[in-house]
Scaffold this motif. Structure first.
Motif, mmCIF file in Angstrom:
data_model
loop_
_atom_site.group_PDB
_atom_site.id
_atom_site.type_symbol
_atom_site.label_atom_id
_atom_site.label_comp_id
_atom_site.label_asym_id
_atom_site.label_seq_id
_atom_site.Cartn_x
_atom_site.Cartn_y
_atom_site.Cartn_z
ATOM 1 N N ALA A 52 0.818 -1.217 0.000
ATOM 2 C CA ALA A 52 0.000 0.000 0.000
ATOM 3 C C ALA A 52 0.847 1.260 0.000
ATOM 4 C CB ALA A 52 -0.932 0.006 1.210
ATOM 5 N N MET A 53 2.164 1.093 0.067
ATOM 6 C CA MET A 53 3.115 2.207 0.009
ATOM 7 C C MET A 53 2.941 3.190 1.162
ATOM 8 S SD MET A 53 3.007 2.692 -4.146
ATOM 9 C CE MET A 53 1.324 2.061 -4.264
ATOM 10 N N ILE A 54 2.696 2.632 2.358
ATOM 11 C CA ILE A 54 2.558 3.489 3.544
ATOM 12 C C ILE A 54 3.578 3.107 4.615
ATOM 13 C CG2 ILE A 54 0.109 3.957 3.147
ATOM 14 C CD1 ILE A 54 -0.456 1.933 5.413
ATOM 15 N N ALA A 55 4.643 2.413 4.208
ATOM 16 C CA ALA A 55 5.671 2.029 5.179
ATOM 17 C C ALA A 55 6.368 3.269 5.724
ATOM 18 C CB ALA A 55 6.687 1.103 4.515
ATOM 19 N N ASN A 56 6.432 3.363 7.042
ATOM 20 C CA ASN A 56 7.092 4.477 7.716
ATOM 21 C C ASN A 56 8.130 3.934 8.692
ATOM 22 O OD1 ASN A 56 5.578 6.740 6.612
ATOM 23 N ND2 ASN A 56 3.836 5.956 7.780
ATOM 24 N N PRO A 57 9.223 4.707 8.937
ATOM 25 C CA PRO A 57 10.244 4.263 9.889
ATOM 26 C C PRO A 57 9.601 3.892 11.222
ATOM 27 C CG PRO A 57 10.962 6.222 8.737
ATOM 28 C CD PRO A 57 9.523 6.007 8.353
ATOM 29 N N PRO A 58 10.076 2.810 11.861
ATOM 30 C CA PRO A 58 11.309 2.056 11.554
ATOM 31 C C PRO A 58 11.168 1.001 10.468
ATOM 32 C CG PRO A 58 10.298 1.153 13.508
ATOM 33 C CD PRO A 58 9.461 2.332 13.124
ATOM 34 N N LEU A 59 10.024 0.977 9.765
ATOM 35 C CA LEU A 59 9.842 0.008 8.675
ATOM 36 C C LEU A 59 10.343 0.603 7.367
ATOM 37 C CD1 LEU A 59 8.666 -2.612 7.451
ATOM 38 C CD2 LEU A 59 6.466 -1.419 7.276
ATOM 39 N N ASP A 81 12.910 10.913 -1.937
ATOM 40 C CA ASP A 81 11.670 11.406 -2.525
ATOM 41 C C ASP A 81 10.642 10.289 -2.702
ATOM 42 O OD1 ASP A 81 13.019 10.023 -4.452
ATOM 43 O OD2 ASP A 81 12.582 11.434 -6.077
ATOM 44 N N SER A 82 10.820 9.143 -2.015
ATOM 45 C CA SER A 82 9.916 8.013 -2.211
ATOM 46 C C SER A 82 8.476 8.365 -1.838
ATOM 47 C CB SER A 82 10.385 6.801 -1.411
ATOM 48 O OG SER A 82 10.382 7.087 -0.017
ATOM 49 N N ASN A 83 8.299 9.194 -0.805
ATOM 50 C CA ASN A 83 6.943 9.553 -0.394
ATOM 51 C C ASN A 83 6.218 10.291 -1.506
ATOM 52 O OD1 ASN A 83 4.855 9.751 1.739
ATOM 53 N ND2 ASN A 83 5.222 11.938 1.517
ATOM 54 N N ASN A 84 6.904 11.233 -2.153
ATOM 55 C CA ASN A 84 6.285 11.973 -3.258
ATOM 56 C C ASN A 84 6.061 11.076 -4.475
ATOM 57 O OD1 ASN A 84 6.210 14.420 -1.850
ATOM 58 N ND2 ASN A 84 8.303 14.940 -2.445
ATOM 59 N N LEU A 85 6.974 10.115 -4.693
ATOM 60 C CA LEU A 85 6.810 9.207 -5.818
ATOM 61 C C LEU A 85 5.610 8.286 -5.624
ATOM 62 C CD1 LEU A 85 10.542 8.181 -6.459
ATOM 63 C CD2 LEU A 85 9.128 9.677 -7.887
ATOM 64 N N HIS A 86 5.354 7.894 -4.378
ATOM 65 C CA HIS A 86 4.272 6.948 -4.098
ATOM 66 C C HIS A 86 2.920 7.620 -3.925
ATOM 67 C CE1 HIS A 86 7.401 3.893 -2.385
ATOM 68 N NE2 HIS A 86 7.314 3.831 -3.687
ATOM 69 N N ARG A 87 2.916 8.894 -3.593
ATOM 70 C CA ARG A 87 1.656 9.575 -3.273
ATOM 71 C C ARG A 87 0.590 9.447 -4.363
ATOM 72 N NH1 ARG A 87 -0.439 13.098 0.277
ATOM 73 N NH2 ARG A 87 -1.983 14.582 -0.474
ATOM 74 N N PRO A 88 0.906 9.590 -5.656
ATOM 75 C CA PRO A 88 -0.154 9.487 -6.675
ATOM 76 C C PRO A 88 -0.822 8.115 -6.728
ATOM 77 C CG PRO A 88 1.833 10.505 -7.583
ATOM 78 C CD PRO A 88 2.205 9.945 -6.252
ATOM 79 N N TYR A 89 -0.135 7.076 -6.227
ATOM 80 C CA TYR A 89 -0.677 5.720 -6.305
ATOM 81 C C TYR A 89 -1.507 5.340 -5.090
ATOM 82 C CZ TYR A 89 2.953 5.340 -9.897
ATOM 83 O OH TYR A 89 3.745 5.543 -11.001
ATOM 84 N N ARG A 90 -1.242 5.991 -3.943
ATOM 85 C CA ARG A 90 -1.925 5.615 -2.711
ATOM 86 C C ARG A 90 -3.386 6.034 -2.759
ATOM 87 N NH1 ARG A 90 3.071 7.269 0.140
ATOM 88 N NH2 ARG A 90 2.130 9.303 0.492
ATOM 89 N N GLY A 91 -4.259 5.084 -2.439
ATOM 90 C CA GLY A 91 -5.684 5.372 -2.401
ATOM 91 C C GLY A 91 -6.372 5.162 -3.727
ATOM 92 N N ALA A 92 -5.723 5.529 -4.822
ATOM 93 C CA ALA A 92 -6.348 5.419 -6.136
ATOM 94 C C ALA A 92 -5.933 4.139 -6.859
ATOM 95 C CB ALA A 92 -5.990 6.642 -6.989
ATOM 96 N N THR A 93 -4.639 3.859 -6.900
ATOM 97 C CA THR A 93 -4.170 2.613 -7.516
ATOM 98 C C THR A 93 -4.222 1.471 -6.520
ATOM 99 O OG1 THR A 93 -2.715 3.849 -9.003
ATOM 100 C CG2 THR A 93 -2.262 1.505 -8.730
ATOM 101 N N VAL A 94 -3.689 1.710 -5.322
ATOM 102 C CA VAL A 94 -3.726 0.718 -4.237
ATOM 103 C C VAL A 94 -4.253 1.407 -2.983
ATOM 104 C CG1 VAL A 94 -2.415 -0.928 -2.860
ATOM 105 C CG2 VAL A 94 -1.710 -0.457 -5.210
ATOM 106 N N SER A 95 -5.204 0.760 -2.325
ATOM 107 C CA SER A 95 -5.760 1.334 -1.099
ATOM 108 C C SER A 95 -5.717 0.294 0.006
ATOM 109 C CB SER A 95 -7.209 1.787 -1.323
ATOM 110 O OG SER A 95 -7.730 2.404 -0.158
ATOM 111 N N LEU A 96 -5.505 0.772 1.231
ATOM 112 C CA LEU A 96 -5.433 -0.113 2.394
ATOM 113 C C LEU A 96 -6.662 0.072 3.269
ATOM 114 C CD1 LEU A 96 -3.727 -2.104 4.168
ATOM 115 C CD2 LEU A 96 -2.894 -0.063 5.361
ATOM 116 N N LEU A 97 -7.328 -1.038 3.563
ATOM 117 C CA LEU A 97 -8.370 -1.069 4.580
ATOM 118 C C LEU A 97 -7.705 -1.605 5.840
ATOM 119 C CD1 LEU A 97 -11.185 -1.133 5.795
ATOM 120 C CD2 LEU A 97 -11.697 -3.146 4.401
ATOM 121 N N PRO A 98 -7.342 -0.726 6.785
ATOM 122 C CA PRO A 98 -6.426 -1.121 7.864
ATOM 123 C C PRO A 98 -7.093 -1.850 9.014
ATOM 124 C CG PRO A 98 -7.019 1.168 8.109
ATOM 125 C CD PRO A 98 -7.712 0.688 6.858
#
Length: 337
Positions: A52-59, A81-98
């Motif tokens: 889902a491209m939401i990995a945050n430190p320490p992950l 810049d990984s956060n900016n690269l992944h932002r367009p895909y989060r929610g629209a291409t891949v979404s997480l139901l946590p």
């Protein structure tokens, strides 16, 4: 959708990274639900966060990519810049139901404002009426009253929060939905409604596929097309759901099936059996097959050499015993105590 060679680690105070997901490849055929099962701590949620491209430190995701249609997405999070690269895909291409719906909704916003925030974050031109219309449609699928849009999180029960998180997670019509324990806080009737909603959205092609993460193997056996079994950061068996349930080829899969009470006519005569031992410490995993310290079928090869995937039609198994016993179902009564 196919995610390839995904490796995700947790940075530890000792300076040694702990690999929670180790070189995992998983595929979701279009229009299908793929179940992901395994014991707590095996890496299911970590894999979901990585995809889902939401990995945050320490992950940190240190390797892996995802192919969706003609797009190839680099999942690694080491680049600045990984956060900016992944932002367009989060929610629209891949979404997480946590997991943990209790903590997934802001306590300071009405639900309607949260809906608008999510929609406008990805489409600045969306109107409030359009956003609320889509949310209303999703609420109807879950048999929820539209008045919840005017409420705050504390005014909703735990089950209603879980269903509301489902609505928010699907607002952008994602191509892939990663549903992490979506039914754990729901009663049986609400579980049925949520599952029917997911199936309906796939049938309507609102979503292209779902990865359904849960401990509830009976639920997975009823709603998924394929199953992937995860242990100690690795997928060790995958295939068609019916095939895995009735023809488990890995001792761990067989042990998982024997350890749950399924709602069938044989329930009254079935003994629920526990799996001996516990999952390994991934900071120092066993050599060879990671399940071998708990496996009654362990051989010399299991302790020294990691097994490669063996393909039997649509069924893949990483197991030395399976290789030496082609087509043989692992007997449940032997795998557990």
């Amino acid at each position: 959708m196919r995610a390839s060679n995904v490796t995700a680690v947790y940075a530890a105070d000792t300076g040694q990274d702990v690999p929670a997901v180790d070189n995992v490849t998983i595929e979701v055929p279009e229009g299908q639900i793929v179940g992901l099962a395994g014991e707590s701590g095996c890496g299911k949620t970590t894999l979901g966060n990585a995809l889902a491209m939401i990995a945050n430190p320490p992950l940190y995701v240190v390797a892996g990519s995802m192919q969706i249609d003609d797009q190839t997405i680099d999942l690694t999070t080491l680049a600045k810049d990984s956060n900016n690269l992944h932002r367009p895909y989060r929610g629209a291409t891949v979404s997480l139901l946590p997991q943990g719906a209790m903590n997934a909704i802001s306590p300071t916003l009405r639900i309607r404002d949260l809906v608008m925030d999510v929609m406008s974050a990805h489409d600045k031109n969306v109107t409030k009426a359009e956003a609320l219309d889509r949310a209303t449609d999703r609420l109807k699928m879950l048999s929820m009253p539209t008045r919840v849009l005017d409420q705050y999180a504390h005014q909703l029960s735990g089950g209603m929060k879980q269903r509301m998180v489902t609505v928010v997670s699907t607002l952008l019509d994602p191509k892939l939905l990663i549903a992490d324990e979506p039914t754990s806080a729901l009663d049986v009737s609400s579980q049925k409604q949520l599952i029917e909603m997911l199936l309906q959205m796939i049938e309507m092609k609102i979503m292209r596929g779902v990865i359904f993460i849960t401990h509830d193997l009976p639920v997975l056996s009823m709603v998924t097309d394929r199953l992937a079994i995860m242990y100690a950061g690795k997928i060790i068996e995958n295939g068609l759901t019916e095939d895995l349930v009735h023809n488990a080829r890995h001792p761990y899969t067989s042990a998982l099936l024997a350890a749950v009470l399924d709602p069938t006519v044989e329930t009254r005569t079935k003994h629920v059996l526990g799996i001996p031992g516990s999952p390994p410490n991934l900071a120092n995993p066993p050599s060879g097959c990671r399940f071998h310290p708990r496996c009654p079928f362990a051989m010399d090869e299991c302790t020294t050499t990691e097994p490669a995937f063996l393909s039997e039609g649509n069924h893949q198994i990483a197991c030395w015993w399976a290789e030496k016993n082609p087509g043989v179902t692992v007997p449940m009564e032997v795998t557990t105590v």
